[in-house]
Design a protein around this motif. Structure first.
Motif, PDB file in Angstrom:
ATOM      1  N   GLY A   1      -1.480  -0.800  -2.876  1.00  0.00           N
ATOM      2  CA  GLY A   1      -2.235   0.169  -2.071  1.00  0.00           C
ATOM      3  C   GLY A   1      -1.405   0.721  -0.920  1.00  0.00           C
ATOM      4  O   GLY A   1      -1.541   1.888  -0.545  1.00  0.00           O
TER       5      GLY A   1
ATOM      6  N   ASP B   1       4.152   3.745  -2.015  1.00  0.00           N
ATOM      7  CA  ASP B   1       4.237   5.034  -2.715  1.00  0.00           C
ATOM      8  C   ASP B   1       4.780   4.826  -4.123  1.00  0.00           C
ATOM      9  O   ASP B   1       4.451   5.572  -5.046  1.00  0.00           O
ATOM     10  CB  ASP B   1       5.205   5.976  -1.985  1.00  0.00           C
ATOM     11  CG  ASP B   1       4.806   6.234  -0.547  1.00  0.00           C
ATOM     12  OD1 ASP B   1       3.650   6.642  -0.329  1.00  0.00           O
ATOM     13  OD2 ASP B   1       5.631   6.003   0.361  1.00  0.00           O
TER      14      ASP B   1
ATOM     15  N   LYS C   1      -4.574   2.520  -6.722  1.00  0.00           N
ATOM     16  CA  LYS C   1      -4.055   3.737  -6.095  1.00  0.00           C
ATOM     17  C   LYS C   1      -3.813   4.785  -7.178  1.00  0.00           C
ATOM     18  O   LYS C   1      -2.847   4.687  -7.941  1.00  0.00           O
ATOM     19  CB  LYS C   1      -2.756   3.419  -5.348  1.00  0.00           C
ATOM     20  CG  LYS C   1      -2.328   4.542  -4.434  1.00  0.00           C
ATOM     21  CD  LYS C   1      -1.218   4.099  -3.508  1.00  0.00           C
ATOM     22  CE  LYS C   1      -1.083   5.083  -2.369  1.00  0.00           C
ATOM     23  NZ  LYS C   1      -0.047   4.684  -1.425  1.00  0.00           N
TER      24      LYS C   1
ATOM     25  N   ILE D   1      -0.277   6.487  -7.602  1.00  0.00           N
ATOM     26  CA  ILE D   1       0.918   5.636  -7.505  1.00  0.00           C
ATOM     27  C   ILE D   1       1.996   6.133  -8.484  1.00  0.00           C
ATOM     28  O   ILE D   1       1.684   6.634  -9.567  1.00  0.00           O
ATOM     29  CB  ILE D   1       0.573   4.146  -7.788  1.00  0.00           C
ATOM     30  CG1 ILE D   1       1.712   3.221  -7.334  1.00  0.00           C
ATOM     31  CG2 ILE D   1       0.241   3.900  -9.247  1.00  0.00           C
ATOM     32  CD1 ILE D   1       1.771   2.972  -5.869  1.00  0.00           C
TER      33      ILE D   1
END
Lengths: 410, 406
Positions: free
Chosen positions: B94, B97, B122, B125
């Motif tokens: 989370g 990147d 995410k 991601i």
């Protein structure tokens, strides 16, 4: 992946690979050749074995996914056109001798005044600075000065370079890495910069960390033929089989435990006797430091007995079934039979209408859930996109283009 | 965070082992990204347990391979095979990147930490898996090493002198060094794509595919002319003489490569235009190529009187490509170009002491890299779990007791 960006590619064969990768990622790469074409077009092999600047397979291989124009950077009009194009570009890649771009008024300082975001990547044999900056190099010179050659070859034989030529591709990959890191910064800051790529340094780094690591910790590796040095031991990388070679490597620790167990089982299944000295090795606890070269040789001898019974194809098939890390030493013909590459849709056909041919290329760079990363279209012919760029994009009249042609500018 | 570093602000979670994956993560870290390397005390990265060690004494913080592959990174020890460990791993996803992995295909999926799961944490991601042959397909499960990639792609077959056994490239395998570069390329391209489209992606990078691109001319020669490229040792179709020439001293060599008549004339001048250079068989390229055995013998008779540095200097000053076959000492102590450009520099490591390191092989004029030494195992547990994930000191102690942080 990177569509919407433009790169002006001024490189000779030292830098072809960089633009090719950018092109395959979707960048609009414009290969700018001198009028008459880049000398790299004379590098063989040739399509149909006919030497011809429009039939170089070397040119095809490393210039796909680029458009192409001709432009004389020595002529003031040519320089002016380049400056106009540089305003539309995000990247310039060049491999001229140090100082040449400044001399023709197209160095980083000059271009950045017109386009502050521009990233100029310069590829030279030894870098932009230092006592060797004007020295020349071909692949073998870089293999030599990188330290790689001293490590490759028979112990008492001539040091040997990697074959085929590797350095220009390594360098091209590094040039893409450098340019994209600079690009990431440019997006954040609005500032371009000059990326100085030394081919010499790229090749020193092509072997990871061996130089400083051996310097600090020893031992200094020596040439070991077709074996891999491992502390006080040497372990073979290849084994002879009925029709050539396969590759299998002994690994200690967690890295090798499972594989060593499986290949041992395979040899047991084949009824290959285990010499007493290596009986009962616990592969989970197996360390290089606990074993002698003689014991390694016994293990390897047993493996050679296994491999000598079969062809490379049979061995690879069995290895896959048994989960053993063994592969055939392929030639290019075998490579085309590789089921994995077929499965991944690695190969791609590219049309060459002027040859009335559709040619199969190594195409995919990697797989992704988003847009593709693979060869998109064939390398440009000499001046193929002059009309597109000069007339359609820059809006030159037909007469102007003709005049520039007469003056030898394009 | 040093804002002047080009990748400052980029957050990378790295769950890699051995050489290829860590080498890719190193680029990000050296250029300013925050890279958290997830390790486990019970199952450390194999390079922590690989020779050579400081003073020959094993220890997770004493291994040289790890030192060189993990500079500028942070290290945490998280056992993500346990449920609570998985939760924390997902929390880190989370934060990140980019997630870099190179475990055996399927291994992270089995743990419930594959792309589909992480995407739930995410949506955008960027995740990259690096492997020998790709994540799926008949060869995917086998895994392997760079040397096996060389075997498969056809490179090994060419690394030899005619009629002799293939040679192992000293120390390592080129595909191991090629894949990390493509990890960076694919990831940076994906980050730019995400910035413009909002979309993350999953990247399945194999060692073999980029390597085949290196071999493309020979592949096209086979496709179109049905020719199978033959091994040539140090020879070249485009140059003669072309090879390693013996010099004064024990195992000293200098490479020389002559591709044009102009370079040939210069070479002859450098060696004093002896009579043999005027023989008609050496008058043009085709003929020099044809008689290259003899030619190279004669050139070697001259080079063996000089040190390789002398040969390189006089040849290069005359415009003939030449280069010393450098060994490790040469690269670090003698090579004047390396010294001037500072490819090698020293960093202090708390256990290993002062060691030479190389910088990356390109200089960015405004934002050069800044390399820091490699982390001790678990060195950043406290910082990462409390500062980044916001756990309390008590929670951290408990995780250590429960061996979730091990």
């Amino acid at each position: 992946m990177l569509s919407g960006y433009r790169a002006l590619d001024l490189t000779d064969e030292k830098g072809f690979f960089c633009g090719k990768i950018l092109g395959e990622l979707g960048v609009d790469v414009i290969k700018i050749e001198r009028p008459g074409g880049d000398p790299g077009r004379n590098i063989g092999p040739f399509y149909g074995n006919t030497p011809d600047p429009e039939k170089s397979l070397y040119w095809f291989a490393y210039n796909d996914s680029k458009r192409g124009i001709t432009l004389n950077l020595e002529a003031p009009e040519g320089q002016e056109i380049f400056r106009t194009l540089a305003k539309t570009a995000h990247f310039v890649i060049e491999s001229f001798p140090v100082g040449y771009m400044d001399k023709v008024g197209l160095g980083y300082e000059q271009l950045s005044k017109l386009n502050p975001k521009i990233i100029v990547t310069s590829i030279t044999p030894f870098g932009q600075t230092g006592p060797w900056k004007h020295y020349k190099a071909t692949d073998i010179i870089l293999m030599a000065t990188s330290g790689l050659m001293m490590l490759t070859g028979e112990p008492d034989g001539v040091p040997t370079r990697y074959e085929p030529d590797h350095s220009y591709c390594f360098v091209g990959s590094d040039a893409v890495v450098g340019a994209l890191i600079a690009h990431y910064y440019c997006v954040r800051s609005g500032e371009g910069q000059h990326v100085d790529i030394s081919m010499h340094e790229c090749m020193v780094r092509a072997n990871y960390n061996y130089a400083p690591m051996s310097y600090n910790f020893g031992p200094i590796p020596k040439r070991t033929g077709s074996k891999l040095p491992r502390g006080h031991l040497q372990t073979p990388v290849i084994h002879k089989c009925k029709d050539g070679y396969v590759s299998w490597l002994l690994f200690a620790g967690i890295a090798g435990a499972e594989d060593n167990r499986r290949i041992t089982k395979w040899m047991d299944d084949e009824g290959i006797p285990t010499p007493g000295e290596i009986k009962g090795i616990d592969w989970d606890k197996f360390k290089y430091s606990d074993i002698t070269q003689k014991e390694v040789d016994l293990i390897e001898e047993r493996i050679s007995t296994l491999t000598s019974r079969y062809t490379k194809g049979q061995l690879e098939e069995q290895a896959l079934k048994r989960g053993v890390r063994m592969n055939a030493v392929n030639d290019v013909k075998d490579l085309f039979k590789n089921e994995q590459l077929k499965f991944r849709n690695f190969w791609g056909n590219i049309e060459h209408p002027e040859l009335s041919a559709s040619i199969t290329y190594p195409s995919q760079l990697y797989q992704t859930t988003e847009t593709q990363a693979r060869a998109r279209f064939r390398a440009p012919q000499i001046g193929e996109h002059n009309k597109q760029i000069y007339e359609e994009e820059l809006g030159f009249s037909k007469q102007k283009v003709e005049k520039l042609q007469q003056l030898g500018v394009i | 965070m040093n804002d002047k570093l080009p990748l400052a602000g980029l957050k990378v979670l790295e769950s890699t082992v051995a050489a290829t994956g860590p080498a890719g993560g190193k680029y990000f870290a050296d250029f300013g990204a925050t890279v958290i390397k997830v390790e486990s005390g019970t199952r450390p990265d194999v390079t922590r347990l690989a020779m050579p060690y400081k003073d020959g004494k094993p220890g997770v913080d004493r291994g040289a391979s790890f030192l060189y592959l993990n500079t500028s990174k942070m290290s945490i020890t998280l056992n993500f095979t346990k449920p609570r460990g998985k939760e924390l791993y997902k929390k880190l996803v989370g934060w990140a990147d980019v997630v870099l992995q190179n475990r055996r295909p399927g291994a992270m999926q089995k743990l419930g930490l594959g792309y589909d799961e992480l995407r739930k944490v995410k949506e955008d991601i960027i995740m990259i898996d690096v492997s020998i042959s790709g994540q799926e397909g008949p060869y995917a499960d086998a895994g392997g090493w760079g040397q096996l990639t060389m075997a498969m792609c056809g490179q090994f077959n060419l690394m030899r002198w005619p009629g002799q056994d293939p040679l192992a490239p000293g120390f390592t395998a080129p595909p191991d060094a090629v894949a990390p570069r493509f990890m960076v390329i694919a990831t940076l391209a994906a980050l730019d794509y995400k910035r413009r489209t909002g979309k993350g992606q999953y990247i399945d990078l194999s060692q073999i595919e980029p390597m085949c691109h290196f071999l493309a001319p020979g592949i096209l020669d086979y496709v179109t002319n049905k020719r199978i490229q033959a091994p040539v040792g140090n020879r070249s179709e485009r140059a003669a003489p072309h090879g390693a020439f013996p010099c004064k001293g024990d195992d000293k060599w200098c490479a020389i490569s002559v591709s044009s008549d102009e370079e040939w004339v210069s070479l002859c001048k450098v060696i004093g235009n002896p009579e043999w250079t005027k023989r008609p068989i050496f008058a043009n390229f085709e003929s020099r190529k044809k008689y290259e055995d003899e030619l190279e013998q004669l050139v070697g008779n001259w080079t063996k009187n000089y040190s390789p540095w002398e040969v390189m200097a006089v040849m290069q000053e005359a415009g003939v490509p030449a280069g010393v076959l450098e060994n490790v000492d040469d690269l670090i102590e003698r090579d004047p170009q390396m010294k001037e450009r500072g490819l090698f520099f020293q960093l202090e490591h708390p256990v290993l002491g002062k060691c030479y390191h190389p910088r990356e092989p390109f200089i960015l004029s405004k934002t050069p890299a800044k390399v820091g030494t490699s982390p001790l195992q678990g060195q950043h547990n406290k910082y990462v779990f409390t500062e980044i994930l916001g756990l309390t000191g008590e929670e951290l102690t408990k995780l250590i007791e429960e061996k979730i942080i091990d």
